[in-house]
Design a protein around this motif. Structure first.
Motif, short mmCIF file in Angstrom:
data_model
loop_
_atom_site.label_atom_id
_atom_site.label_comp_id
_atom_site.label_asym_id
_atom_site.label_seq_id
_atom_site.Cartn_x
_atom_site.Cartn_y
_atom_site.Cartn_z
N LYS A 19 0.84 -1.21 0.00
CA LYS A 19 0.00 0.00 0.00
C LYS A 19 0.87 1.26 0.00
CE LYS A 19 -4.05 -1.91 2.30
NZ LYS A 19 -4.74 -2.05 3.57
N ILE A 20 1.89 1.27 0.83
CA ILE A 20 2.76 2.44 0.92
C ILE A 20 3.53 2.64 -0.38
CG2 ILE A 20 4.78 3.44 2.08
CD1 ILE A 20 3.74 1.95 4.66
N ARG A 21 4.15 1.60 -0.88
CA ARG A 21 4.94 1.72 -2.11
C ARG A 21 4.07 2.00 -3.32
NH1 ARG A 21 9.00 -3.27 -1.59
NH2 ARG A 21 8.94 -3.07 -3.85
N PRO A 32 6.37 2.33 -13.22
CA PRO A 32 5.55 1.21 -13.70
C PRO A 32 5.54 0.07 -12.66
CG PRO A 32 7.06 1.95 -15.41
CD PRO A 32 7.45 2.67 -14.15
N PRO A 33 4.36 -0.48 -12.37
CA PRO A 33 4.26 -1.55 -11.37
C PRO A 33 5.23 -2.70 -11.62
CG PRO A 33 2.08 -0.86 -12.05
CD PRO A 33 3.06 -0.15 -12.94
N GLU A 34 5.46 -3.04 -12.88
CA GLU A 34 6.36 -4.15 -13.19
C GLU A 34 7.81 -3.86 -12.80
OE1 GLU A 34 5.72 -1.86 -17.08
OE2 GLU A 34 4.48 -2.54 -15.41
N LEU A 35 8.16 -2.58 -12.60
CA LEU A 35 9.50 -2.23 -12.12
C LEU A 35 9.55 -2.12 -10.60
CD1 LEU A 35 10.59 0.51 -14.70
CD2 LEU A 35 11.16 -1.92 -14.68
N GLU A 36 8.41 -1.88 -9.99
CA GLU A 36 8.38 -1.69 -8.54
C GLU A 36 8.54 -3.00 -7.77
OE1 GLU A 36 8.43 -0.26 -4.86
OE2 GLU A 36 8.76 0.82 -6.72
N TRP A 37 7.94 -4.06 -8.24
CA TRP A 37 7.96 -5.34 -7.53
C TRP A 37 8.96 -6.26 -8.21
CZ3 TRP A 37 5.57 -3.51 -3.67
CH2 TRP A 37 4.55 -2.58 -3.84
N ASP A 38 9.89 -6.82 -7.44
CA ASP A 38 10.93 -7.63 -8.06
C ASP A 38 11.18 -8.93 -7.30
OD1 ASP A 38 12.54 -6.99 -5.85
OD2 ASP A 38 13.61 -5.41 -6.90
N GLU A 39 12.16 -9.67 -7.78
CA GLU A 39 12.49 -10.98 -7.23
C GLU A 39 13.18 -10.90 -5.86
OE1 GLU A 39 15.96 -9.31 -9.17
OE2 GLU A 39 13.93 -9.57 -9.91
N GLN A 40 13.52 -9.71 -5.40
CA GLN A 40 14.21 -9.58 -4.12
C GLN A 40 13.25 -9.37 -2.94
OE1 GLN A 40 17.96 -7.50 -3.99
NE2 GLN A 40 17.80 -7.16 -6.20
N GLU A 41 11.97 -9.27 -3.21
CA GLU A 41 11.01 -9.02 -2.12
C GLU A 41 11.09 -10.09 -1.03
OE1 GLU A 41 9.88 -6.17 -2.15
OE2 GLU A 41 9.48 -5.59 -4.20
N THR A 64 23.18 -7.89 -0.16
CA THR A 64 24.38 -7.23 -0.68
C THR A 64 24.62 -5.87 -0.04
OG1 THR A 64 23.19 -6.17 -2.51
CG2 THR A 64 24.12 -8.37 -2.94
N GLY A 65 23.73 -5.45 0.87
CA GLY A 65 23.88 -4.15 1.53
C GLY A 65 23.20 -3.01 0.80
N LYS A 66 22.33 -3.33 -0.13
CA LYS A 66 21.61 -2.28 -0.86
C LYS A 66 20.33 -1.90 -0.13
CE LYS A 66 19.64 -0.93 -5.28
NZ LYS A 66 19.27 -1.36 -6.64
N ILE A 67 20.22 -0.63 0.18
CA ILE A 67 19.00 -0.07 0.76
C ILE A 67 18.13 0.37 -0.40
CG2 ILE A 67 18.02 1.81 2.14
CD1 ILE A 67 20.67 1.80 3.74
N GLY A 68 16.87 0.03 -0.33
CA GLY A 68 16.00 0.40 -1.43
C GLY A 68 14.55 0.48 -1.03
N ARG A 69 13.76 0.93 -1.98
CA ARG A 69 12.33 1.05 -1.82
C ARG A 69 11.95 1.85 -0.58
NH1 ARG A 69 13.70 -1.40 -6.16
NH2 ARG A 69 12.20 -2.73 -7.23
N MET A 70 12.76 2.89 -0.29
CA MET A 70 12.46 3.81 0.82
C MET A 70 11.28 4.68 0.40
SD MET A 70 14.76 4.09 3.56
CE MET A 70 14.61 5.83 3.89
N ALA A 71 10.20 4.58 1.13
CA ALA A 71 9.00 5.34 0.80
C ALA A 71 8.33 5.84 2.08
CB ALA A 71 8.02 4.47 0.02
N ILE A 72 8.05 7.12 2.12
CA ILE A 72 7.34 7.74 3.24
C ILE A 72 6.08 8.38 2.67
CG2 ILE A 72 7.42 9.49 5.06
CD1 ILE A 72 9.40 7.19 5.54
N LEU A 73 4.94 8.13 3.31
CA LEU A 73 3.69 8.71 2.83
C LEU A 73 3.77 10.24 2.84
CD1 LEU A 73 1.09 6.37 4.56
CD2 LEU A 73 1.81 6.35 2.16
N LYS A 74 3.17 10.84 1.85
CA LYS A 74 3.28 12.28 1.61
C LYS A 74 2.96 13.14 2.83
CE LYS A 74 2.30 15.48 -2.11
NZ LYS A 74 1.65 15.61 -3.42
N ASP A 75 1.90 12.81 3.56
CA ASP A 75 1.50 13.65 4.69
C ASP A 75 2.42 13.53 5.90
OD1 ASP A 75 0.66 11.08 5.31
OD2 ASP A 75 -1.31 11.68 6.04
#
Length: 153
Positions: A19-21, A32-41, A64-75
């Protein structure tokens, strides 16, 4: 403002994370949704940050130490939730034995990551039609502030 970060499990917390992402990346930034969701979930360690009892952000850390998909709701942006989440992820990575972490920052967010000690480590590139740059943080000297030191595992 009371913020709380907890470890999240992709299987158990997938609905909240999605929901957040979905709201931040797919709806606001038109990724694009197909780029947002990947095999690393399934293999990544996910995190959720709450304001009181409401999940307001998420992020993940790969093996591997990669930080990703950082998302904070707008409000909630601008209230410190993003920085708190990032510090907690870095703290977790250090506890887990990572020597450094890295991420692909949207160019407009570089100053935010620099506040947390990250440095630009590469040329600008395009990802999901958005300009990005690789940023890195060495964890060998990483000393999170007291607010982060109370990590509960």
């Amino acid at each position: 403002m009371t913020l709380f970060v907890r470890l999240a499990d992709w299987q158990a917390d997938q609905s909240t994370i999605r929901k957040i992402r979905q709201k931040v990346f797919v709806e606001e930034q038109h990724v694009p949704p197909e780029l947002e969701w990947d095999e690393q979930e399934d293999s990544a360690q996910h995190f959720l940050i709450y304001q009181k009892d409401k999940a307001v952000g998420t992020g993940r850390l790969t093996a591997t130490g990669k930080i990703g998909r950082m998302a904070i709701l707008k409000d909630t942006r601008g209230l410190g939730a993003g920085l708190e989440l990032l510090k907690r992820i870095c703290k977790f990575a250090r506890i887990e034995g990572q020597k450094y972490v890295y991420l692909n920052a949207q160019v407009q967010a570089v100053p935010f990551y620099e506040k947390a000690g990250f440095v630009v480590a590469g040329e600008e590139f395009i990802e999901a039609d958005i300009p990005h740059v690789r940023m890195e943080l060495s964890l060998s000297d990483y000393q999170p502030d007291e607010k982060v030191d109370d990590w509960n595992r």
